[in-house]
Motif scaffolding. Structure first.
Motif, mmCIF file in Angstrom:
data_model
loop_
_atom_site.group_PDB
_atom_site.id
_atom_site.type_symbol
_atom_site.label_atom_id
_atom_site.label_comp_id
_atom_site.label_asym_id
_atom_site.label_seq_id
_atom_site.Cartn_x
_atom_site.Cartn_y
_atom_site.Cartn_z
ATOM 1 N N THR A 45 91.039 -2.552 89.265
ATOM 2 C CA THR A 45 91.218 -3.909 88.733
ATOM 3 C C THR A 45 92.563 -4.480 89.167
ATOM 4 O O THR A 45 92.656 -5.627 89.632
ATOM 5 C CB THR A 45 91.118 -3.907 87.206
ATOM 6 N N ALA A 52 92.648 -5.134 92.931
ATOM 7 C CA ALA A 52 91.887 -6.333 93.278
ATOM 8 C C ALA A 52 92.666 -7.587 92.941
ATOM 9 O O ALA A 52 92.678 -8.558 93.708
ATOM 10 C CB ALA A 52 90.540 -6.314 92.562
ATOM 11 N N GLN A 111 86.836 -7.509 92.037
ATOM 12 C CA GLN A 111 86.787 -6.053 92.003
ATOM 13 C C GLN A 111 85.542 -5.481 92.690
ATOM 14 O O GLN A 111 85.652 -4.484 93.423
ATOM 15 C CB GLN A 111 86.872 -5.540 90.568
#
Length: 294
Positions: free
Chosen positions: A18, A21, A28
């Motif tokens: 997470t 990303a 994600q």
């Protein structure tokens, strides 16, 4: 291939898909699919779960170490390419003979640097033959040289008349002109082999039927002129450099050296190199014209 490597490094840095990303600015799921494809390409899992986070597998750490080096090298190459195509920055390697640097080059560089302060200049001084070779071999981007004959592919910017340089008290110092043959037997001061004025002087002496046998050699034209002023010999110089204690006398057989600009065919695609070449091609002829016959 660089993008997945950056993604792998982001996961290694954050330890979470997470967060990685978010740092990369991608969803994600997109990051997960990209890393899965990378694992498939190398043929081994690159990530493994650890608690609520993620860590690199043994193979992942191996690839990440190589990725770090590769990404840094790619980033540096991109930086250099962008600098090359930006005329306001980058590096230019310019070579020139000592006596040209004292006047022609420095006046041009003053204006060039004022217009493009972010362009870095790497300057090299040396003999004409060495400078020509350095351009051909790619060690220099540009070179300003003065030689008796034109170099193939060079741009001729002008000429400089040559003179015999005598000590002020020399018996021929008041002559309107002088043949080098008349100086046979005099000690001759010469530049070291490979320097443009040495090549020129040797050629002029041979044309007069003399065998070049310098009494002393040096690597700077100002030093050669100083040796003449000290009474240690005579020499040939470009007109207009006579220091106190010396006299310039025109050659009976007029001769001149050709001031010319050379560049590397590969380097000239660089915007800052092209900009400096154009600046020299524009300003040096004007400076030579300002001098006029001397």
């Amino acid at each position: 291939m660089v993008r997945p490597l950056r993604e792998l490094l982001a996961v290694a840095r954050t330890g979470h898909l997470t967060e990685a990303a978010r740092d990369l600015g991608v969803p994600q799921p997109t990051l997960s699919r990209s890393l899965a494809r990378l694992s498939a390409q190398v043929g081994a899992p690159l990530l493994r779960k650890r608690g609520r986070g993620i860590t690199l597998s043994r193979h992942g750490r191996l690839l990440a170490a190589a990725a770090d080096r590769a990404v840094r090298e790619v980033d540096e190459a991109v930086r250099r390419i962008r600098a090359d195509v930006d005329p306001e920055s980058g590096l230019v390697r310019l070579g020139f003979q000592h006596v040209l640097g004292a006047d022609l080059v420095t006046r041009t560089l003053r204006g060039f640097s004022a217009d493009r302060p972010r362009v870095r200049l790497q300057l090299a001084e040396g003999g004409a033959d060495h400078l020509v070779a350095d351009v051909v071999n790619g060690r220099l981007d540009l070179a300003l040289v003065a030689m008796l004959e034109e170099v193939e592919g060079a741009s001729v910017l002008g000429t400089e008349p040559l003179r015999v340089l005598l000590p002020a008290g020399h018996p021929r110092a008041g002559d309107a002109s002088i043949a080098l043959a008349a100086l046979a037997g005099e000690p001759f001061v010469a530049m070291a082999a490979g320097y443009g004025m040495r090549t020129i002087t040797d050629r002029l002496l041979r044309d007069e039927g003399l065998v070049p046998e310098p009494a002393c050699t040096c690597e700077d034209l100002a030093t050669a002129a100083g040796l003449v002023a000290a009474g240690l010999g005579v020499t040939v110089v470009p007109a207009g450099i006579a220091p106190p204690g010396t006299v310039e006398v025109p050659l009976a057989r007029a001769a001149e050296r050709v001031v010319q600009l050379l560049w590397s065919a590969e380097s000239i695609t660089s915007a800052p190199v092209l900009a400096l070449r154009d600046a020299l091609a524009r300003t040096v002829p004007a400076q030579l014209a300002e001098r006029g016959p001397r």
